[in-house]
Design an enzyme around this catalytic site. Structure first.
Site, mmCIF file in Angstrom:
data_model
loop_
_atom_site.group_PDB
_atom_site.id
_atom_site.type_symbol
_atom_site.label_atom_id
_atom_site.label_comp_id
_atom_site.label_asym_id
_atom_site.label_seq_id
_atom_site.Cartn_x
_atom_site.Cartn_y
_atom_site.Cartn_z
ATOM 1 N N ALA A 85 -4.655 -1.991 2.717
ATOM 2 C CA ALA A 85 -5.926 -2.333 3.357
ATOM 3 C C ALA A 85 -7.040 -1.532 2.715
ATOM 4 O O ALA A 85 -6.807 -0.442 2.175
ATOM 5 C CB ALA A 85 -5.878 -2.043 4.856
ATOM 6 N N GLU A 86 -8.232 -2.076 2.781
ATOM 7 C CA GLU A 86 -9.423 -1.292 2.476
ATOM 8 C C GLU A 86 -9.760 -0.482 3.726
ATOM 9 O O GLU A 86 -9.750 -1.002 4.837
ATOM 10 C CB GLU A 86 -10.590 -2.201 2.104
ATOM 11 N N ILE A 137 -0.187 7.555 3.520
ATOM 12 C CA ILE A 137 0.885 7.372 4.507
ATOM 13 C C ILE A 137 2.076 6.672 3.865
ATOM 14 O O ILE A 137 3.233 7.056 4.083
ATOM 15 C CB ILE A 137 0.381 6.573 5.722
ATOM 16 N N GLY A 142 0.821 -1.203 0.000
ATOM 17 C CA GLY A 142 0.000 0.000 0.000
ATOM 18 C C GLY A 142 0.854 1.251 0.000
ATOM 19 O O GLY A 142 0.414 2.332 0.416
ATOM 20 N N LYS A 147 -9.075 -4.705 11.236
ATOM 21 C CA LYS A 147 -7.798 -4.165 11.712
ATOM 22 C C LYS A 147 -7.364 -4.862 13.001
ATOM 23 O O LYS A 147 -6.169 -5.096 13.221
ATOM 24 C CB LYS A 147 -7.903 -2.655 11.927
ATOM 25 N N TYR A 169 -14.656 -2.684 9.466
ATOM 26 C CA TYR A 169 -13.280 -2.208 9.290
ATOM 27 C C TYR A 169 -12.474 -2.383 10.575
ATOM 28 O O TYR A 169 -11.350 -2.907 10.553
ATOM 29 C CB TYR A 169 -13.281 -0.738 8.876
ATOM 30 N N SER A 191 -5.235 0.469 13.905
ATOM 31 C CA SER A 191 -6.123 1.626 13.845
ATOM 32 C C SER A 191 -6.800 1.870 15.184
ATOM 33 O O SER A 191 -7.077 0.933 15.936
ATOM 34 C CB SER A 191 -7.197 1.377 12.775
ATOM 35 N N ALA A 213 1.834 3.261 -2.259
ATOM 36 C CA ALA A 213 1.472 4.397 -3.102
ATOM 37 C C ALA A 213 0.354 5.221 -2.468
ATOM 38 O O ALA A 213 -0.061 6.234 -3.033
ATOM 39 C CB ALA A 213 1.049 3.927 -4.490
#
Length: 377
Positions: free
Chosen positions: A85-86, A13, A8, A192, A188, A129, A10
């Site tokens: 992650a989504e 963060i 992830g 996480k 979500y 998260s 790109a």
């Protein structure tokens, strides 16, 4: 530990972390699928985040749900920073299969490979998260620390937005520390939580250091202005620029801990570099709660533009009322303290937004989707 893989990478963060690591002399490889929801329909040519890293590092376009992509990505790497992650609490409540596949199954494939195939990895940093906490920590005169359950839809519909806890009497909000109860209120958040537990459990069993960062609400220049599922700063900013009114959910007094991107990158690099971080879990925030109403007013101040706003009483199922981080462990163990205050950070964010082209955020469509699923009231 010179070779670092960022999944992830790109994203918001990840790209900021990658550029900082490059400046420090690390060799960086990125695995990213360039999701249209984040990067738009022609990301190789139009995504500012991808363009910021393009040709500066090794990039693999692929998915964490594909074993062959993991095989290419892990080869020769010393550290994995797993950001892929989504994201988005609201969307997760009706795209359950996709969130579970990417967040949980993607992490499981990585760990299965680390256990069963030869590799050089000696540390895995996982982006956890604040959503895993669900509602934050409160103090009761009668009971001491308590952790209220998810709010009742009927109560919220009647305009009662604050949390309650049986037998606790009046409650006062306090900072949520790493030992607080884990009880996520969204799909979500659940994914996480599982990601974090998988990494911290499996890595320790095979002699790889695991580090988990429970990021609060990360913001700053470069964050997506088109993805309506990942934050009110982008939503409000788009509407202010367009001269449109702002719909503030609940009573506007719900609060979050907003942490600037540079401070998040600093914490993450400390987790990569310092052995003191090994096999530990850290909150990353500012330890200051900011209300949604304050967010709207601060943005308008820095845009030097006033637009109408309505405190509508609308609410989303799965949203929490309050949560802000106790960051004493981060400060005491890794000597990392956030440097950017909210107003300063918003000022930098707004200056960046002003330089961006106006784009459609799909905000209204996201509301319609949630309303159709019965999640927006």
């Amino acid at each position: 530990m010179k070779n670092i893989l960022i999944t992830g990478g790109a994203g918001f963060i990840g790209s900021n972390l990658a550029l900082r690591l490059l400046s420090k002399g690390y060799s960086v490889r990125i695995l990213d699928n360039l999701s249209p929801q984040i990067h738009g329909t022609n990301p190789e040519k139009t995504s500012p985040l991808f363009i910021s890293i393009k040709d500066k590092l090794e990039f693999i376009k692929g998915s964490v749900t594909v074993k062959a992509d993991w095989e290419k990505a892990i080869a020769g790497q010393d550290v994995i920073v797993h950001f892929a992650a989504e994201t988005g609490t609201g969307q997760s409540m009706y795209e359950i299969e996709r969130y579970t596949e990417v967040n949980i199954q993607g992490t499981a494939i990585m760990l299965d490979m680390l256990v069963n195939t030869p590799n050089n990895v000696n540390k895995v940093v996982i982006a956890s998260s604040r959503s895993i906490y669900g509602e934050g920590k409160y103090l009761s005169d009668a009971l001491g620390p308590v952790y209220p359950d998810h709010r009742n839809g009927a109560e919220m519909k009647a305009g009662n937005f604050e949390v309650n806890y049986p037998g606790a009497g009046s409650l006062s909000l306090t900072a949520t520390d790493e030992n607080s109860k884990i009880h996520p209120s969204s799909v979500y958040g659940i994914t996480k939580q599982v990601q974090e537990q998988l990494v911290m459990n499996v890595c320790s069993s095979i002699g790889i250091a695991g580090v988990a960062f429970r990021y609060q609400n990360v913001y700053g220049p470069g964050q997506s202005l088109t993805n309506p599922y990942t934050g009110i700063l982008s939503i409000f900013s788009n509407r202010i620029r367009a001269g449109l009114d702002i719909n503030i959910f609940e009573d506007g007094l719900e609060s979050r801990d907003f942490v600037y991107i540079d401070d998040v990158v600093n914490a993450t690099i400390a987790g990569i570099e310092k052995e003191e971080a090994n096999n530990k879990i850290f909150n990353v925030g500012t330890s200051i709660p900011i209300t949604v109403l304050e967010v709207a007013k601060t943005l308008m101040k820095h845009f030097e533009t006033e637009v109408p706003y309505k405190v509508s009483g609308m609410f989303r199922l799965g949203d929490i009322r309050h949560n802000y981080a106790d960051i004493s462990l981060l400060q005491n163990t890794l000597q990392v303290t956030p440097q950017v205050q909210f107003s300063e950070g918003i000022g930098k964010f707004v200056q960046w937004v002003k330089q961006q082209a106006h784009s459609e955020s799909n905000y209204e469509r996201s509301l319609s989707e949630m309303r159709d699923k019965g999640l927006l009231k």
